[in-house]
Write an enzyme that holds these catalytic residues in place. Structure first.
Site, PDB file in Angstrom:
ATOM      1  N   LYS A 199      13.921   6.473   1.053  1.00 59.49           N
ATOM      2  CA  LYS A 199      13.125   7.688   0.880  1.00 59.49           C
ATOM      3  C   LYS A 199      13.856   8.740   0.047  1.00 59.49           C
ATOM      4  CE  LYS A 199       9.422   6.575   3.204  1.00 59.49           C
ATOM      5  NZ  LYS A 199       8.082   6.518   2.562  1.00 59.49           N
ATOM      6  N   SER A 256       8.041  10.884   0.810  1.00 61.29           N
ATOM      7  CA  SER A 256       9.407  10.813   1.309  1.00 61.29           C
ATOM      8  C   SER A 256       9.341  10.848   2.838  1.00 61.29           C
ATOM      9  CB  SER A 256      10.255  11.956   0.746  1.00 61.29           C
ATOM     10  OG  SER A 256      11.591  11.850   1.195  1.00 61.29           O
ATOM     11  N   SER A 257      10.365  11.360   3.466  1.00 63.68           N
ATOM     12  CA  SER A 257      10.421  11.454   4.924  1.00 63.68           C
ATOM     13  C   SER A 257      11.487  12.455   5.302  1.00 63.68           C
ATOM     14  CB  SER A 257      10.758  10.097   5.540  1.00 63.68           C
ATOM     15  OG  SER A 257      11.103  10.227   6.909  1.00 63.68           O
ATOM     16  N   ASN A 313       1.307   6.506  -0.604  1.00 61.98           N
ATOM     17  CA  ASN A 313       1.547   6.688   0.824  1.00 61.98           C
ATOM     18  C   ASN A 313       2.201   5.495   1.510  1.00 61.98           C
ATOM     19  OD1 ASN A 313       0.837   7.541   3.748  1.00 61.98           O
ATOM     20  ND2 ASN A 313      -0.318   5.647   3.441  1.00 61.98           N
ATOM     21  N   TYR A 345      16.310   2.856   5.659  1.00 56.29           N
ATOM     22  CA  TYR A 345      15.084   3.645   5.511  1.00 56.29           C
ATOM     23  C   TYR A 345      15.376   4.989   4.846  1.00 56.29           C
ATOM     24  CZ  TYR A 345      10.870   6.232   6.792  1.00 56.29           C
ATOM     25  OH  TYR A 345       9.723   6.992   6.761  1.00 56.29           O
ATOM     26  N   ASP A 369      -1.466  -5.649  -3.358  1.00 52.41           N
ATOM     27  CA  ASP A 369      -0.099  -5.610  -2.851  1.00 52.41           C
ATOM     28  C   ASP A 369       0.730  -4.810  -3.845  1.00 52.41           C
ATOM     29  OD1 ASP A 369       2.497  -5.991  -2.078  1.00 52.41           O
ATOM     30  OD2 ASP A 369       2.401  -8.179  -2.003  1.00 52.41           O
ATOM     31  N   VAL A 385       4.733  11.510  12.968  1.00 55.92           N
ATOM     32  CA  VAL A 385       3.274  11.672  12.907  1.00 55.92           C
ATOM     33  C   VAL A 385       2.658  10.575  13.767  1.00 55.92           C
ATOM     34  CG1 VAL A 385       1.240  11.780  11.418  1.00 55.92           C
ATOM     35  CG2 VAL A 385       3.451  12.563  10.554  1.00 55.92           C
ATOM     36  N   ILE A 397      -1.256   7.725   8.295  1.00 56.49           N
ATOM     37  CA  ILE A 397      -1.210   8.910   7.441  1.00 56.49           C
ATOM     38  C   ILE A 397      -2.120   8.744   6.235  1.00 56.49           C
ATOM     39  CG2 ILE A 397       0.274  10.282   5.925  1.00 56.49           C
ATOM     40  CD1 ILE A 397       2.569   9.798   7.878  1.00 56.49           C
ATOM     41  N   ASN A 437      -3.554  -3.570   1.745  1.00 53.28           N
ATOM     42  CA  ASN A 437      -2.893  -4.822   1.384  1.00 53.28           C
ATOM     43  C   ASN A 437      -3.513  -6.013   2.087  1.00 53.28           C
ATOM     44  OD1 ASN A 437      -1.102  -6.751   0.424  1.00 53.28           O
ATOM     45  ND2 ASN A 437       0.438  -6.290   1.978  1.00 53.28           N
ATOM     46  N   THR A 472       1.003   7.767  14.588  1.00 53.43           N
ATOM     47  CA  THR A 472       0.420   6.591  13.950  1.00 53.43           C
ATOM     48  C   THR A 472       0.986   5.356  14.645  1.00 53.43           C
ATOM     49  OG1 THR A 472       2.218   6.351  12.355  1.00 53.43           O
ATOM     50  CG2 THR A 472       0.382   7.798  11.711  1.00 53.43           C
TER      51      THR A 472
END
Length: 267
Positions: A166, A147-148, A98, A162, A71, A195, A25, A45, A197
């Site tokens: 978020k 967020s998600s 992101n 998780y 990082d 998405v 993303i 990173n 990825t």
């Protein structure tokens, strides 16, 4: 995904910093901002080669870019990232937080190390990215947090860690928008669903009814697309286009919002 005409360079003269922009993303966001004329700080990173490939791809659009390793779970590294970005481009207008990680684990098996790993990147890092953005952005700048859809979903097993990481970001967003308003800086969050990825490839089966590890990707895509009125799953460009709107001056009246990006999916 719908095709589009050549993209106007509506962000020419702007400088954007995107964390975790070497892939997924983040890469999609960086490319969409660059297509519109923004100069890009591509943060990564560990994966230098993919980040440099994003820089090279941005250069082909006619925009400028630099890859900076940091990082972001370490606050001194966040500070250095912003200082290097400012040294390279002179100012910042847009910051997109992101970077993130996803985990599915039964609640009774979650360790302190699991908790710290997920919250350090998904939550703590986003707080300090937003803090540094507020300090260093020019007035009228834009902050976009990640967020998600998971933050507000129910019925997904083994996902508390998780989802909680978020959900906190959504609280940050509403509060930061108030704090930054006097400088005309807007703060919003996006909440994507699935998405396409590498994270999707690893975890999307969890969201499919009766999904199983090793499930063919075609079946996963079909299962998730069935929930979407548009009949497909998202790609990074879909998310990047929304962020590009939030980065544009026309988006000023969108502030303190969490924008659900699911294509209308109902799960």
């Amino acid at each position: 995904m719908a095709s589009s005409e050549e993209t106007p360079r509506s962000l020419a003269g702007k400088v954007a910093l995107v964390t975790g922009a070497g892939r997924g993303i983040g890469k999609g966001i960086a490319l969409e901002l660059a297509k519109r004329g923004a100069s890009l700080v591509v943060n990564y990173n560990s994966a230098e080669k993919p980040a440099q490939e994003v820089v090279d791809e941005i250069s082909k659009t006619g925009s400028r870019a630099v890859a900076i390793k940091a990082d972001i779970t370490k606050v001194p590294e966040v500070s250095r990232l912003f200082q290097e970005a400012l040294r390279h481009f002179g100012h910042l207008d847009i910051v997109v937080s992101n970077s993130g990680t996803e985990v599915f684990k039964p609640e009774e098996e979650v360790t302190e190390e699991d908790y710290d790993r997920v919250f350090n990147l998904n939550t703590r890092a986003q707080f300090f990215i937003a803090q540094h953005a507020y300090v260093h952005l020019r007035d009228g700048g834009r902050i976009v947090l990640m967020s998600s859809v998971a933050a507000n979903m129910s019925g997904i097993p083994n996902h508390a860690l998780y989802a909680g990481s978020k959900a906190a970001v959504e609280g940050f967003t509403r509060s930061f928008a108030v704090d930054a308003g006097h400088r005309k800086i807007t703060v919003n969050a996006i909440a994507p669903g699935g998405v396409k990825t590498d994270m999707y490839d690893a975890n999307a089966w969890h969201y499919v009814p009766n999904g199983k590890p090793g499930m063919p990707m075609e079946e996963i895509d079909k299962g998730l697309a069935a929930f979407c009125p548009l009949g497909r799953v998202a790609v990074p460009q879909d998310i990047g286009r929304v962020v590009a709107f939030l980065a544009h001056p026309d988006s000023e009246w969108v502030n303190g919002q969490v924008i659900l990006l699911t294509g209308g999916s109902v799960t």
